[in-house]
Design an enzyme around this catalytic site. Sequence first.
Site, mmCIF file in Angstrom:
data_model
loop_
_atom_site.group_PDB
_atom_site.id
_atom_site.type_symbol
_atom_site.label_atom_id
_atom_site.label_comp_id
_atom_site.label_asym_id
_atom_site.label_seq_id
_atom_site.Cartn_x
_atom_site.Cartn_y
_atom_site.Cartn_z
ATOM 1 N N ASP A 23 0.794 -1.239 0.000
ATOM 2 C CA ASP A 23 0.000 0.000 0.000
ATOM 3 C C ASP A 23 0.829 1.293 0.000
ATOM 4 O O ASP A 23 1.822 1.392 0.720
ATOM 5 C CB ASP A 23 -0.864 0.098 1.267
ATOM 6 C CG ASP A 23 -1.552 -1.188 1.630
ATOM 7 O OD1 ASP A 23 -1.516 -2.129 0.851
ATOM 8 O OD2 ASP A 23 -2.127 -1.230 2.729
ATOM 9 N N GLN A 39 4.211 0.596 2.139
ATOM 10 C CA GLN A 39 4.428 -0.656 2.855
ATOM 11 C C GLN A 39 5.594 -1.377 2.187
ATOM 12 O O GLN A 39 5.548 -1.671 0.981
ATOM 13 C CB GLN A 39 3.159 -1.518 2.789
ATOM 14 C CG GLN A 39 2.040 -0.997 3.667
ATOM 15 C CD GLN A 39 2.334 -1.238 5.129
ATOM 16 O OE1 GLN A 39 2.194 -2.345 5.620
ATOM 17 N NE2 GLN A 39 2.770 -0.205 5.836
ATOM 18 N N SER A 84 -0.272 0.083 7.520
ATOM 19 C CA SER A 84 -0.610 1.274 6.736
ATOM 20 C C SER A 84 -1.132 2.430 7.570
ATOM 21 O O SER A 84 -1.666 2.244 8.661
ATOM 22 C CB SER A 84 -1.648 0.917 5.675
ATOM 23 O OG SER A 84 -1.000 0.254 4.628
ATOM 24 N N ASP A 152 -5.296 0.929 9.695
ATOM 25 C CA ASP A 152 -5.108 1.862 8.576
ATOM 26 C C ASP A 152 -5.720 3.236 8.833
ATOM 27 O O ASP A 152 -6.605 3.693 8.092
ATOM 28 C CB ASP A 152 -5.669 1.258 7.268
ATOM 29 C CG ASP A 152 -5.148 -0.151 6.994
ATOM 30 O OD1 ASP A 152 -4.054 -0.476 7.516
ATOM 31 O OD2 ASP A 152 -5.811 -0.923 6.287
HETATM 32 C C1 FRU Z 1 -3.806 -3.734 2.718
HETATM 33 C C2 FRU Z 1 -3.207 -4.113 4.058
HETATM 34 C C3 FRU Z 1 -3.564 -3.118 5.140
HETATM 35 C C4 FRU Z 1 -2.447 -3.314 6.125
HETATM 36 C C5 FRU Z 1 -1.262 -3.537 5.220
HETATM 37 C C6 FRU Z 1 -0.213 -4.454 5.755
HETATM 38 O O1 FRU Z 1 -3.107 -4.257 1.644
HETATM 39 O O2 FRU Z 1 -3.593 -5.421 4.412
HETATM 40 O O3 FRU Z 1 -4.850 -3.306 5.697
HETATM 41 O O4 FRU Z 1 -2.264 -2.199 6.954
HETATM 42 O O5 FRU Z 1 -1.789 -4.083 4.024
HETATM 43 O O6 FRU Z 1 0.877 -4.503 4.894
#
Ligand code: FRU
Length: 448
Positions: A23, A39, A84, A152
Amino acid sequence: MTYIYGKWRQEVHLEPPHGWLNDPNGLSFFGGYYHVYFQYSPDNANGDGRKCWGHYRSKDLIDWEFTGTVLFPDTPDDKDGVYSGSAVEHDGILHIFYTGNVKEEGDHDYITSGRGANVISVTTADGVTMSEKQTLLRNSDYPDFCSCHVRDPKVWREGNKWRMVLGARTLDDTGCVLFYSSDDMISWKYDGSDCIEDFGYMWECPDVFDVGGHRYLSVSPQGLRHGETKFQNVYQSGYFLLKDGKTPSADMFVEWDMGFDFYAPQTFLDEKGRRILVGWAGLPDVEAEYQNPTVALGWQHVLTTPRELSVKNGRVVQTPVEEVAALRKKEIPVECGKETEISGGCFDLELTVFSDAPMRITLEKECVIGYQNGIFTLEFQPGADTDIGCGRKTRRARIEHLLEVRILSDESLLEIYVNGGETVFTTRYYPDGDNRSIRVEADGTGKI
Ligand code: FRU
């Protein structure tokens, strides 16, 4: 490990220098720079190992500098991942909010027990050097109907308050969003939630934003039932118009992107007042269906072009930011029915069509982008011993009248903007050679 750059490595899109990206996080314009955090699993192209935040910055959305890994999972409250989150500027300081993921030892399902999801904040004066981490919310602070999956945080300013939206999964497997507000960005008060019965079990990566005088809620739901022309990927992302403070309903949900590779988008406001969206041109959990062969080269995944949002006919329209046009070098007219060879993998094709007659654009013989009888199709047709889609097959969208198609191609990425960005398809593709062959059959005119 040595990294083999060159093949399939993008020219203009943001990729991790090595390892895995998912993300976009903390999108912001701050201190004269656009900031794109993401990420990042630097240790492993499959996304295993430490989940961190990587950081790119740019003065012009074109030339980007990778400043490195800026947040590591190095405290008890985020030991299993700096997940995230978002960023807002206040008094010359960038305030970052993210989810600290914690997995407890023991016999857990990690849905109703065993997982900690902490809202953590850090500040930075230069976008790179981070302050100490401060935990603001823990699972015990979330409503009782929530499972351990709450994450998030997206924070924004509204009136004289700070507001936050979080994505969540309830104990009865309904996706929902939680709203909080604060005077000081430190103590947060729960203001309520929104959910839709039978519309996915988890909503990830929420965003609340205004564009064109309307307010929207964007979410990335997991667990929607697939259809012929909707919800075709393993997980979805889309938005609801929040008219007159109405709660969203399933029939109001509009998908951001109809391609094979798109998830977890976020938006931000830049200094020119533009609302810009960046998505992950990838998806979790797709390996069984389709692959990305760059894993063998040491990296995986990419972010989309920044897309400026506007509103047309009640829909949010996505247009590549105008800066992208400055990358064009020479112009080649499209000759319908003839094969054109482009040197390199980057091109920007614009086609205007005059009627609803069938349209077909064939790229590298195997990737067919077509329109017929109100259905727009992106399809990979593998050759005898080649498959440039690496398992990707067909994605469709209903489009009443076809007016325009724009394709932004990078070395292994296509973004297809239909009718000025009313509908978009994003996909990875992995052609073998350095150049690209394009054949357009249409009642129309175009240029590359
Ligand atoms: C979405 C997600 C988010 C989380 C992150 C972890 O792709 O699953 O909800 O914060 O990726 O990498």
